[in-house]
Structures are given as C-alpha cells and as structure tokens.
Write a protein that holds these residues in place. Structure first.
Motif, PDB file in Angstrom:
ATOM      1  N   GLU A  54       0.802  -1.236  -0.213  1.00  0.00           N
ATOM      2  CA  GLU A  54       0.060   0.002   0.032  1.00  0.00           C
ATOM      3  C   GLU A  54       0.565   1.310   0.088  1.00  0.00           C
ATOM      4  OE1 GLU A  54      -3.772   1.778   2.229  1.00  0.00           O
ATOM      5  OE2 GLU A  54      -2.107   0.967   3.639  1.00  0.00           O
ATOM      6  N   ASP A  55       1.696   1.584   0.966  1.00  0.00           N
ATOM      7  CA  ASP A  55       2.497   2.800   1.208  1.00  0.00           C
ATOM      8  C   ASP A  55       3.748   2.363   0.600  1.00  0.00           C
ATOM      9  OD1 ASP A  55       0.426   3.951   2.557  1.00  0.00           O
ATOM     10  OD2 ASP A  55       1.238   3.458   4.578  1.00  0.00           O
ATOM     11  N   GLY A  56       4.090   1.197   0.323  1.00  0.00           N
ATOM     12  CA  GLY A  56       5.585   1.026  -0.339  1.00  0.00           C
ATOM     13  C   GLY A  56       5.506   1.063  -1.757  1.00  0.00           C
ATOM     14  N   ALA A  57       4.496   1.223  -2.799  1.00  0.00           N
ATOM     15  CA  ALA A  57       4.588   1.150  -4.008  1.00  0.00           C
ATOM     16  C   ALA A  57       4.306   2.649  -4.597  1.00  0.00           C
ATOM     17  CB  ALA A  57       3.395   0.226  -4.693  1.00  0.00           C
ATOM     18  N   GLN A  58       5.099   2.845  -5.357  1.00  0.00           N
ATOM     19  CA  GLN A  58       4.982   4.307  -6.341  1.00  0.00           C
ATOM     20  C   GLN A  58       3.703   4.328  -7.219  1.00  0.00           C
ATOM     21  OE1 GLN A  58       8.655   4.671  -8.434  1.00  0.00           O
ATOM     22  NE2 GLN A  58       9.816   5.272  -6.699  1.00  0.00           N
ATOM     23  N   GLY A  60       1.606   4.139  -9.939  1.00  0.00           N
ATOM     24  CA  GLY A  60       1.566   3.715 -11.308  1.00  0.00           C
ATOM     25  C   GLY A  60       2.522   2.398 -11.261  1.00  0.00           C
ATOM     26  N   HIS A  61       3.363   2.179 -10.416  1.00  0.00           N
ATOM     27  CA  HIS A  61       4.138   0.966 -10.302  1.00  0.00           C
ATOM     28  C   HIS A  61       3.710  -0.005  -9.233  1.00  0.00           C
ATOM     29  CE1 HIS A  61       7.184   3.061 -12.983  1.00  0.00           C
ATOM     30  NE2 HIS A  61       6.750   4.191 -12.261  1.00  0.00           N
ATOM     31  N   GLU A  62       2.456  -0.250  -9.040  1.00  0.00           N
ATOM     32  CA  GLU A  62       1.902  -1.088  -8.108  1.00  0.00           C
ATOM     33  C   GLU A  62       2.284  -2.577  -8.482  1.00  0.00           C
ATOM     34  OE1 GLU A  62      -0.479   2.473  -7.948  1.00  0.00           O
ATOM     35  OE2 GLU A  62       0.175   1.056  -9.362  1.00  0.00           O
ATOM     36  N   ALA A  63       2.153  -2.963  -9.805  1.00  0.00           N
ATOM     37  CA  ALA A  63       2.161  -4.367  -9.976  1.00  0.00           C
ATOM     38  C   ALA A  63       3.749  -4.741 -10.229  1.00  0.00           C
ATOM     39  CB  ALA A  63       1.804  -4.781 -11.582  1.00  0.00           C
ATOM     40  N   GLY A  64       4.742  -3.890 -10.286  1.00  0.00           N
ATOM     41  CA  GLY A  64       6.090  -4.104  -9.932  1.00  0.00           C
ATOM     42  C   GLY A  64       6.617  -4.417  -8.634  1.00  0.00           C
ATOM     43  N   HIS A  65       5.676  -3.558  -7.825  1.00  0.00           N
ATOM     44  CA  HIS A  65       6.113  -3.542  -6.385  1.00  0.00           C
ATOM     45  C   HIS A  65       5.404  -4.918  -5.698  1.00  0.00           C
ATOM     46  CE1 HIS A  65       7.591  -1.930  -2.455  1.00  0.00           C
ATOM     47  NE2 HIS A  65       6.329  -2.482  -2.185  1.00  0.00           N
ATOM     48  N   ALA A  66       4.477  -5.236  -6.164  1.00  0.00           N
ATOM     49  CA  ALA A  66       3.768  -6.472  -5.663  1.00  0.00           C
ATOM     50  C   ALA A  66       4.774  -7.832  -6.174  1.00  0.00           C
ATOM     51  CB  ALA A  66       2.511  -6.663  -6.388  1.00  0.00           C
ATOM     52  N   GLU A  67       5.206  -7.717  -7.411  1.00  0.00           N
ATOM     53  CA  GLU A  67       6.331  -8.576  -7.768  1.00  0.00           C
ATOM     54  C   GLU A  67       7.421  -8.687  -6.964  1.00  0.00           C
ATOM     55  OE1 GLU A  67       6.952  -7.691 -11.750  1.00  0.00           O
ATOM     56  OE2 GLU A  67       5.100  -8.632 -12.681  1.00  0.00           O
ATOM     57  N   ASN A  91     -10.893   0.028  -2.289  1.00  0.00           N
ATOM     58  CA  ASN A  91     -11.268   1.296  -3.503  1.00  0.00           C
ATOM     59  C   ASN A  91     -10.347   1.614  -4.137  1.00  0.00           C
ATOM     60  OD1 ASN A  91     -13.912   1.766  -2.576  1.00  0.00           O
ATOM     61  ND2 ASN A  91     -13.398   3.337  -1.165  1.00  0.00           N
ATOM     62  N   HIS A  92      -9.043   0.867  -4.221  1.00  0.00           N
ATOM     63  CA  HIS A  92      -7.789   1.050  -4.961  1.00  0.00           C
ATOM     64  C   HIS A  92      -7.887   0.026  -6.195  1.00  0.00           C
ATOM     65  CE1 HIS A  92      -3.834   1.522  -6.270  1.00  0.00           C
ATOM     66  NE2 HIS A  92      -3.579   2.682  -5.695  1.00  0.00           N
ATOM     67  N   ARG A  93      -7.517   0.584  -7.465  1.00  0.00           N
ATOM     68  CA  ARG A  93      -7.838  -0.560  -8.310  1.00  0.00           C
ATOM     69  C   ARG A  93      -6.766  -1.669  -8.448  1.00  0.00           C
ATOM     70  NH1 ARG A  93      -3.127   0.530 -11.167  1.00  0.00           N
ATOM     71  NH2 ARG A  93      -2.102   2.575 -11.047  1.00  0.00           N
ATOM     72  N   ALA A  94      -5.657  -1.492  -7.444  1.00  0.00           N
ATOM     73  CA  ALA A  94      -4.644  -2.384  -7.648  1.00  0.00           C
ATOM     74  C   ALA A  94      -4.832  -3.443  -6.680  1.00  0.00           C
ATOM     75  CB  ALA A  94      -3.405  -1.940  -7.349  1.00  0.00           C
ATOM     76  N   TRP A  95      -5.712  -3.691  -5.593  1.00  0.00           N
ATOM     77  CA  TRP A  95      -5.924  -4.622  -4.579  1.00  0.00           C
ATOM     78  C   TRP A  95      -6.017  -6.084  -5.118  1.00  0.00           C
ATOM     79  CZ3 TRP A  95      -9.304  -8.150  -2.924  1.00  0.00           C
ATOM     80  CH2 TRP A  95     -10.745  -7.729  -3.270  1.00  0.00           C
ATOM     81  N   ARG A  96      -6.766  -6.264  -6.086  1.00  0.00           N
ATOM     82  CA  ARG A  96      -7.120  -7.731  -6.882  1.00  0.00           C
ATOM     83  C   ARG A  96      -5.877  -8.180  -7.201  1.00  0.00           C
ATOM     84  NH1 ARG A  96     -12.082  -5.128  -7.372  1.00  0.00           N
ATOM     85  NH2 ARG A  96     -13.673  -6.332  -6.502  1.00  0.00           N
ATOM     86  N   ASP A  97      -5.109  -7.217  -8.185  1.00  0.00           N
ATOM     87  CA  ASP A  97      -3.745  -7.337  -8.760  1.00  0.00           C
ATOM     88  C   ASP A  97      -3.004  -8.038  -7.862  1.00  0.00           C
ATOM     89  OD1 ASP A  97      -4.964  -7.167 -11.244  1.00  0.00           O
ATOM     90  OD2 ASP A  97      -4.284  -5.156 -11.432  1.00  0.00           O
TER      91      ASP A  97
END
Length: 336
Positions: A54-58, A60-67, A91-97
C-alpha cells in the motif's frame, strides 16, 4: 493414562484464542525488507514482518512492487514463515492484482494478508472471499488468515461484526487515519503519547477493537508509536497498550522499536514460573480445583495462566523444563 493438556480440557471443544508474535513490523522498500528479514533471522520468530504494497509502491508501479514483495515471501530469507503482506485498500484499483500477483509468484503463501482502510463488513467480506477464491485457484492448501485495519468510522461501528468474520485473524487500529477522519475535532496531540491514551474518542476506539477481538478469539493489534529515537517511549506505549487496553500485539515502523515491543508484551519470569506451577498442579489433579499457597484455582484461572504460557512461547521466553507436558498434545502451540 496420558495426562491431559490445557489445550484439550480448558476450552470445551472450542478453538483456543489466537496467539501471534507480539510485534508486527512494517517494511516497504527492498532495502528495509532485507534489513528486517536479517533481524528476524537474528531474533527468531518473535515478530512478524509485513511487506507493504500500500504505502511501499510508487503510483503507477503497483504491479512491479507486488512482484518485488512476492519474491521475498517464502524465499530463502523467510526462515520462519512469518512474513505477511499489506495490499491496497478496497477502493484502489490494484488490490485484486496485488493478491493474484503475490499468491501466484510467491514460493509459498504469506503468513497473513493485511486489508487496510476497511469501511464496512461488506467490503471486508468481499476481500476475504476474493483471497480465499484466489488461494483455491492457485492450489494453496491452507487458508490464508486476513488481518483488518480499522481506521474509519464505518469499520469501528462494525468492529464486532468484522471480528466475527470467518477467515479474519486480527484487527489492527489505525490511529493516524482515525484521528484525521475527525476533520480537526480531535487535536493532533492524540496521534502520539500521552494523548493517544487520554483522548476519550481515541480511548473508546481502542477499547471497542480490543473488546471485539477478545469476544471472538481474534488478536487485537495496537497502532504504531511515532517515536523513533527514545525507545523508552515505545516501551511505555506497548506496556500501556497491553496492560490498560488489552492488546496482545503492536505495530512497529522502525527496527529499533521491535525489541522494546516484544519485551513489553512478554510475561515476566515470575509470571511464567507461577503459571507453570499452577497448571502442573492442575494437570496432576486431572484439572479439578486446586490450591496454590492460599489461593484456590479452577478452570477459569487455569485458562488465564495457560494464556501466560502461550504468550511466553510466542515471545521466545525461557520456560521451566517441567512445562513440556503441558504442550504435549498434537494440536498444542508447540506443534503449530
């Protein structure tokens, strides 16, 4: 006949209340993640590490941080299996990813998944259900516990319903966002000590969360201490959270906070010795009423002293060798 253990006789067939390591340490960047894992290797599994999407990802780069996070979960440095993750909020678009990337790419499942900014029991239930469905899809054998971060008015109003949700293991209090949600009605002094323990609205929130957790056998986790230099402040915050508010776990945001938090939540040596004496006497009496000194004990007090020994186990405390028979059952803490 084998002597029965506390786990077998004191809970009338109900699951024992959860016991987790008393410190939940957050790390978002690769550098801090590696440092945290090295410290865990040194101290042992007396604290958990939450890798922060959540707070660690920049942006636009959420997927890369999850990886990146997934590469550490279950890796060679995850020695104890006590590494969890925090994903983005509902409510964030990235949570499922976040969920799918981590569960697909990690070498094993995370110890837990933290769900932030919960606004209602419906949001939480949908997230928990998605995690469970993804877990089944990727062939992960065991359910993954979910931890919920209570930091909104809606979540606090439904704290008991949230604690009752299947799949939920812990509720955490998000102090900073909770105070901010009052739009200046609570002063900023309530974001730190001693104000965080004195303001009536904040006290109420902390007590509601702790009560909800204990009612449903879940773990109440206290908010962070913002002090990163004077560790006596952190230790005092942890002691107050435990002794006055009933919390059994606390967040850490700096490596130096981990030791004082663990020490504050650990039972003292004299508490451990007393608990061992009382429970061993109870075991010899087949769990009927006993007398220790001038005090009578029965199953109600036995459950209390069993919780002392379980907390001692979770905090890596030395216990008398005679305690081994108390942990002998296959479903005991020592076999978890």
């Amino acid at each position: 006949m084998r002597a029965l253990t506390p786990a077998e006789v004191l809970f009338d067939g109900e699951p024992q209340p959860a016991v987790l390591p008393p410190c939940d340490h957050y790390a978002g960047s690769e550098k801090l993640i590696r440092k945290s894992l090295a410290l865990q290797a040194q101290l042992g599994p007396v604290f958990d590490i939450t890798l922060d999407c959540e707070d660690g990802a920049q942006v636009g780069h959420e997927a890369g941080h999850a990886e990146l996070v997934a590469s550490f979960v279950g890796g060679e440095d995850d020695r104890f299996g006590r590494v969890g993750v925090r994903i983005h909020d509902f409510n964030h678009r990235a949570w499922r990813d976040d969920v799918r990337i981590i569960l697909r790419q990690a070498k094993k499942a995370p110890a837990f998944i933290m769900l932030p900014k919960i606004r209602s029991v419906f949001d939480a239930a949908e997230m928990v259900a998605f995690i469970e469905a993804s877990r089944c899809e990727f062939g992960i054998r065991k359910p993954i516990p979910c931890h919920l971060l209570v930091e909104t008015h809606g979540a606090l109003a439904e704290a008991f319903e949230l604690a009752a949700l299947p799949g939920v293991e812990s509720l955490s209090f998000g102090l900073m966002d909770f105070v901010s949600a009052h739009n200046g009605a609570i002063p900023d002094t309530a974001m730190r000590s001693p104000g965080q323990f004195d303001h009536p609205l904040v006290r109420r929130a902390k007590l509601e969360i702790a009560a909800a957790c204990h009612a449903h056998g879940k773990v109440p986790s206290h908010n962070v201490s913002t002090e990163v230099r004077d560790m006596s402040v952190v230790a005092n915050d942890a002691a107050r959270a435990r002794n006055e508010f009933g919390y059994t776990r606390m967040w850490s945001i700096h490596p130096d906070q981990i030791r004082p938090i663990v020490e504050a939540f650990a039972p003292r040596a004299d508490e451990i010795a007393l608990a061992a004496e009382i429970l061993l006497g109870a075991q010899r009496a087949q769990w009927g009423p006993t007398r220790h000194g001038d005090t009578l004990h029965d199953r109600a007090s036995y459950r209390y002293y069993w919780s002392v020994l379980r907390r001692a186990h979770a905090t890596g405390q030395t216990m008398p060798e005679a305690c081994s028979p108390l942990f002998a059952a296959p479903d005991s803490e020592s076999k978890a």
